[in-house]
Enzyme design. Structure first.
Site, mmCIF file in Angstrom:
data_model
loop_
_atom_site.group_PDB
_atom_site.id
_atom_site.type_symbol
_atom_site.label_atom_id
_atom_site.label_comp_id
_atom_site.label_asym_id
_atom_site.label_seq_id
_atom_site.Cartn_x
_atom_site.Cartn_y
_atom_site.Cartn_z
ATOM 1 C CD GLU A 245 -3.821 4.300 -1.470
ATOM 2 O OE1 GLU A 245 -3.842 5.502 -1.747
ATOM 3 O OE2 GLU A 245 -3.421 4.041 -0.418
ATOM 4 C CD GLU B 278 -1.936 1.777 2.615
ATOM 5 O OE1 GLU B 278 -2.359 2.923 2.832
ATOM 6 O OE2 GLU B 278 -1.729 1.179 3.673
ATOM 7 C CG ASP C 288 -0.237 6.788 -1.082
ATOM 8 O OD1 ASP C 288 -1.370 7.177 -1.069
ATOM 9 O OD2 ASP C 288 0.760 7.650 -0.693
ATOM 10 C CG ASP D 57 -5.554 1.006 3.707
ATOM 11 O OD1 ASP D 57 -5.341 2.113 3.190
ATOM 12 O OD2 ASP D 57 -5.617 0.895 4.679
#
Length: 232
Positions: free
Chosen positions: A128, A53, A57, A125
């Site tokens: 990502e 994640e 991101d 989450d």
């Protein structure tokens, strides 16, 4: 690397494997990588999606920033406003729901009972984390294409363009590396049945504007809108 190594013994189920192949256009090679991306910490496994994640991101943010730079001509503040909206947890969760991600997430029994499959935080989450897994297995170009497909409706629509003036002003300030707006009540006038409020909003180093309304909140909103019209 531990998060990837300890997941190697866990294979994707057939539906998850087919779904990932449909999303990326390729059969998953490192199944442990994708298993980790789909796994919430509540399972009790020795791995989960958190490291992926973190990576995903950043890939998401760069992809959306590049996309906005290419296709819009707004100021830095307006670009930042849209970027913040498009990579927000709510936007990520919306993309996850659209693609049916919840059907493939791996959550513990209690997390499922607590509504984890519908949680914006968990959905955001995991999507990502999947972007991070795609980046590691296929490279940036494929990860970028994946993001652009998942986020097409949001970017081509109006996500981040129509916000409450106070929220928009706060994001504008953040995007332009300014201190947060400050609101001061300047005047309260009129009889109780017809009160009138005047509020001044100021951003240090930029300026200030005043707004009026029948409540303090309305006056703050008016002031923020006027500030954006002048400085945004």
């Amino acid at each position: 690397m531990a998060a990837r190594d300890t997941s190697q013994s866990v294979a994707l189920d057939d539906t998850a494997r087919d779904w990932i192949e449909a999303q990326t256009g390729a059969v998953p090679r490192d199944e442990g990588l994708w298993v980790a991306a789909l796994t919430h910490g509540s399972t009790g496994e020795s791995f989960d999606y958190q490291r992926l994640e973190f990576l995903g991101d950043r890939v998401l943010g760069l992809t959306i920033a590049e996309w906005l730079y290419e296709h819009t001509d707004g100021s830095e503040g307006k670009l930042s406003q849209r970027l913040n909206a498009l990579v927000s947890r709510a936007a990520c969760a919306k993309a996850a729901r659209t693609e049916g991600l919840a059907d493939h997430m791996r959550l513990g029994k209690q997390a499922r009972a607590d509504g984890g499959l519908e949680s914006d935080n968990i959905l955001g989450d995991v999507i990502e984390a999947l972007i991070g897994a795609c980046f590691l297995e296929h490279g940036f170009d494929t990860a970028r294409a994946l993001v652009r497909r998942w986020w097409a409706d949001a970017v081509e629509g109006r996500t981040g363009q129509s916000k409450h003036p106070k929220s928009a002003l706060q994001e504008w300030a953040a995007g332009n590396r300014r201190k947060m707006p400050e609101y001061d009540l300047i005047e309260r006038s009129g009889p109780d049945h017809a009160l009138r409020f005047t509020v001044r909003v100021s951003v240090k180093g930029v300026g200030d504007e005043t707004g009026t309304g029948i409540s303090k909140q309305q006056a703050e909103t008016d002031a923020a809108a006027r500030f954006l019209q002048r400085h945004g």
